[in-house]
Motif scaffolding. Structure first.
Motif, mmCIF file in Angstrom:
data_model
loop_
_atom_site.group_PDB
_atom_site.id
_atom_site.type_symbol
_atom_site.label_atom_id
_atom_site.label_comp_id
_atom_site.label_asym_id
_atom_site.label_seq_id
_atom_site.Cartn_x
_atom_site.Cartn_y
_atom_site.Cartn_z
ATOM 1 N N LEU A 63 0.836 -1.198 0.000
ATOM 2 C CA LEU A 63 0.000 0.000 0.000
ATOM 3 C C LEU A 63 0.874 1.252 0.000
ATOM 4 C CD1 LEU A 63 -2.728 1.458 0.175
ATOM 5 C CD2 LEU A 63 -2.583 1.227 2.671
ATOM 6 N N TYR A 64 1.877 1.269 0.855
ATOM 7 C CA TYR A 64 2.777 2.416 0.971
ATOM 8 C C TYR A 64 3.455 2.726 -0.364
ATOM 9 C CZ TYR A 64 6.277 5.426 3.208
ATOM 10 O OH TYR A 64 7.082 6.479 3.580
ATOM 11 N N ASN A 65 3.825 1.670 -1.098
ATOM 12 C CA ASN A 65 4.496 1.850 -2.393
ATOM 13 C C ASN A 65 3.581 2.430 -3.465
ATOM 14 O OD1 ASN A 65 6.920 0.900 -1.368
ATOM 15 N ND2 ASN A 65 6.572 -1.201 -2.059
ATOM 16 N N GLN A 66 2.268 2.386 -3.265
ATOM 17 C CA GLN A 66 1.316 2.929 -4.239
ATOM 18 C C GLN A 66 1.024 4.414 -4.009
ATOM 19 O OE1 GLN A 66 -2.251 0.530 -4.739
ATOM 20 N NE2 GLN A 66 -1.088 -1.353 -4.391
ATOM 21 N N LEU A 67 1.533 4.965 -2.936
ATOM 22 C CA LEU A 67 1.259 6.369 -2.595
ATOM 23 C C LEU A 67 2.200 7.308 -3.320
ATOM 24 C CD1 LEU A 67 0.705 5.966 1.246
ATOM 25 C CD2 LEU A 67 -0.967 5.788 -0.607
ATOM 26 N N PRO A 68 1.760 8.508 -3.635
ATOM 27 C CA PRO A 68 0.518 9.175 -3.274
ATOM 28 C C PRO A 68 -0.616 8.814 -4.233
ATOM 29 C CG PRO A 68 1.888 10.703 -4.486
ATOM 30 C CD PRO A 68 2.665 9.415 -4.353
ATOM 31 N N ILE A 69 -1.832 8.920 -3.736
ATOM 32 C CA ILE A 69 -3.017 8.700 -4.566
ATOM 33 C C ILE A 69 -4.103 9.705 -4.186
ATOM 34 C CG2 ILE A 69 -2.649 6.240 -5.023
ATOM 35 C CD1 ILE A 69 -4.610 5.582 -2.787
ATOM 36 N N ASN A 70 -4.952 9.997 -5.153
ATOM 37 C CA ASN A 70 -6.164 10.772 -4.923
ATOM 38 C C ASN A 70 -7.282 9.843 -5.333
ATOM 39 O OD1 ASN A 70 -8.444 12.513 -5.219
ATOM 40 N ND2 ASN A 70 -7.024 14.237 -5.258
ATOM 41 N N ILE A 71 -8.184 9.543 -4.403
ATOM 42 C CA ILE A 71 -9.125 8.462 -4.634
ATOM 43 C C ILE A 71 -10.463 8.737 -3.953
ATOM 44 C CG2 ILE A 71 -8.383 7.104 -2.637
ATOM 45 C CD1 ILE A 71 -8.335 4.688 -4.704
ATOM 46 N N LYS A 72 -11.509 8.106 -4.460
ATOM 47 C CA LYS A 72 -12.841 8.265 -3.876
ATOM 48 C C LYS A 72 -12.966 7.370 -2.644
ATOM 49 C CE LYS A 72 -17.705 8.015 -4.773
ATOM 50 N NZ LYS A 72 -18.801 7.582 -5.549
ATOM 51 N N ILE A 73 -13.510 7.960 -1.570
ATOM 52 C CA ILE A 73 -13.782 7.214 -0.340
ATOM 53 C C ILE A 73 -15.260 6.858 -0.334
ATOM 54 C CG2 ILE A 73 -14.248 9.229 1.100
ATOM 55 C CD1 ILE A 73 -12.185 6.394 2.390
ATOM 56 N N GLU A 74 -15.587 5.661 0.147
ATOM 57 C CA GLU A 74 -16.979 5.215 0.157
ATOM 58 C C GLU A 74 -17.392 4.797 1.568
ATOM 59 O OE1 GLU A 74 -17.622 2.111 -2.759
ATOM 60 O OE2 GLU A 74 -16.191 3.039 -4.132
ATOM 61 N N ASN A 75 -18.666 4.974 1.875
ATOM 62 C CA ASN A 75 -19.230 4.445 3.111
ATOM 63 C C ASN A 75 -19.460 2.960 2.948
ATOM 64 O OD1 ASN A 75 -19.621 6.786 4.751
ATOM 65 N ND2 ASN A 75 -21.323 7.352 3.423
ATOM 66 N N PHE A 76 -19.242 2.217 4.012
ATOM 67 C CA PHE A 76 -19.635 0.815 4.013
ATOM 68 C C PHE A 76 -20.082 0.470 5.419
ATOM 69 C CE2 PHE A 76 -19.263 -3.741 4.246
ATOM 70 C CZ PHE A 76 -19.895 -4.117 3.071
ATOM 71 N N SER A 77 -21.240 -0.127 5.519
ATOM 72 C CA SER A 77 -21.819 -0.506 6.800
ATOM 73 C C SER A 77 -21.992 0.728 7.679
ATOM 74 C CB SER A 77 -20.958 -1.584 7.471
ATOM 75 O OG SER A 77 -21.613 -2.100 8.604
ATOM 76 N N ASN A 78 -21.957 0.559 8.978
ATOM 77 C CA ASN A 78 -22.132 1.680 9.887
ATOM 78 C C ASN A 78 -20.893 1.930 10.745
ATOM 79 O OD1 ASN A 78 -22.237 -0.567 11.462
ATOM 80 N ND2 ASN A 78 -24.120 -0.046 12.522
ATOM 81 N N ASN A 79 -19.724 1.455 10.254
ATOM 82 C CA ASN A 79 -18.515 1.588 11.057
ATOM 83 C C ASN A 79 -17.226 1.746 10.253
ATOM 84 O OD1 ASN A 79 -18.494 -0.998 10.034
ATOM 85 N ND2 ASN A 79 -17.921 -1.986 11.952
ATOM 86 N N GLU A 80 -17.323 1.904 8.950
ATOM 87 C CA GLU A 80 -16.096 1.934 8.157
ATOM 88 C C GLU A 80 -16.226 2.759 6.882
ATOM 89 O OE1 GLU A 80 -15.822 -2.139 5.785
ATOM 90 O OE2 GLU A 80 -16.665 -2.454 7.798
ATOM 91 N N LYS A 81 -15.076 3.237 6.435
ATOM 92 C CA LYS A 81 -14.929 3.907 5.140
ATOM 93 C C LYS A 81 -13.931 3.060 4.350
ATOM 94 C CE LYS A 81 -17.293 7.622 6.267
ATOM 95 N NZ LYS A 81 -18.263 8.373 5.519
ATOM 96 N N ILE A 82 -14.150 2.963 3.037
ATOM 97 C CA ILE A 82 -13.281 2.119 2.213
ATOM 98 C C ILE A 82 -12.810 2.865 0.971
ATOM 99 C CG2 ILE A 82 -14.394 -0.003 3.019
ATOM 100 C CD1 ILE A 82 -15.832 -0.161 0.288
ATOM 101 N N PHE A 83 -11.659 2.411 0.454
ATOM 102 C CA PHE A 83 -11.192 2.845 -0.861
ATOM 103 C C PHE A 83 -10.443 1.693 -1.502
ATOM 104 C CE2 PHE A 83 -7.660 4.197 1.875
ATOM 105 C CZ PHE A 83 -6.529 3.810 1.162
ATOM 106 N N TYR A 84 -10.333 1.756 -2.814
ATOM 107 C CA TYR A 84 -9.714 0.685 -3.581
ATOM 108 C C TYR A 84 -8.354 1.142 -4.115
ATOM 109 C CZ TYR A 84 -14.205 -1.653 -3.359
ATOM 110 O OH TYR A 84 -15.339 -2.268 -2.903
ATOM 111 N N PRO A 85 -7.259 0.572 -3.597
ATOM 112 C CA PRO A 85 -5.947 0.944 -4.139
ATOM 113 C C PRO A 85 -5.811 0.436 -5.568
ATOM 114 C CG PRO A 85 -5.725 -0.881 -2.598
ATOM 115 C CD PRO A 85 -7.170 -0.444 -2.564
#
Length: 175
Positions: free
Chosen positions: A82-104
Motif C-alpha cells: 500500500l505504501y508503495n502505491q502512494l501518493p493517490i487521490n481516490i474516492k472514499i466510500e461508506n460501508f456498513s455503519n462503522n467503516e470507510k473504504i477505498f480501492y488501491p
C-alpha cells in the motif's frame, strides 16, 4: 595503600558515570495513542538514535475539507505494498455503519500480514476478497478475510466524516 584507595575511588567514579549514560528509547515515545509522535521523535538528537530501532512507515489522509488523519503502518508485506502505491487521490466510500473504504490501484500481498485481534476506531485494514482498504471509525467483529495494516495515531475521530475524494500521501519515516 594510597594506590589502592585511588584505584577503588576511580573504579567507583567510572561505574557511576557509565550508569548515568542511558540513551532515549524512541520505541517508548512512539505509542499508539500518542498524538505527538511526529513532534517528539523529530526533536530527538541524532546521537540518541539507535541503528536497530524499527522504521515506522506513515501516511496521511486529507479530506476535501482539509481534515487530516495520520496512520502508522505495521511491517507486513500488505502494508508495504500500500505504501508503495502512494501518493493517490481516490474516492472514499461508506460501508456498513462503522467503516470507510477505498480501492488501491493494485492488490496487496497478505503474506505475513496479521488478522486484527481487536477492530477498534482507527484500525486500518485490507479486505482481501474485494481488494479494498478499510478505515474503521467504530468497533467491528474480527474477520478471517480482514488483514491489519496499521492504525490511526491522530484524527481517528475524523474518519466517520470522510466523503468524496481523499488524498493519501506518504509522511517522513520515523526511525
Amino acid at each position: 595503600m594510597k594506590k589502592w584507595i585511588i584505584l577503588v575511588f576511580l573504579s567507583c567514579l567510572i561505574f557511576s558515570l557509565t550508569a548515568c549514560s542511558a540513551q532515549v528509547n524512541e520505541a517508548d515515545i512512539a505509542t499508539k495513542d500518542n498524538i505527538k509522535v511526529e513532534e517528539d521523535v523529530s526533536n530527538l538528537k541524532d546521537e540518541n538514535k539507535k541503528d536497530d530501532v524499527k522504521v515506522d512507515k506513515r501516511f496521511k489522509v486529507i479530506s476535501e475539507q482539509g481534515d487530516t488523519i495520520v496512520f502508522v503502518l505495521n511491517d507486513s508485506q500488505a502494508a508495504q505494498d500500500l505504501y508503495n502505491q502512494l501518493p493517490i487521490n481516490i474516492k472514499i466510500e461508506n460501508f456498513s455503519n462503522n467503516e470507510k473504504i477505498f480501492y488501491p490501484s493494485g492488490s496487496l500481498d497478505v503474506k505475513n500480514t496479521p488478522h486484527p485481534s481487536n477492530v477498534d476506531m482507527g484500525t486500518l485494514a485490507y479486505y482481501r476478497p474485494w481488494g479494498n482498504v478499510v478505515m474503521f471509525y467504530d468497533k467491528a467483529n474480527p474477520n478471517n478475510d480482514l488483514y491489519e495494516l496499521g492504525y490511526a495515531v491522530s484524527g481517528k475521530d475524523l474518519i466517520k466524516n470522510l466523503s468524496g475524494n481523499i488524498t493519501v500521501e506518504k509522511l517522513e519515516e520515523i526511525k
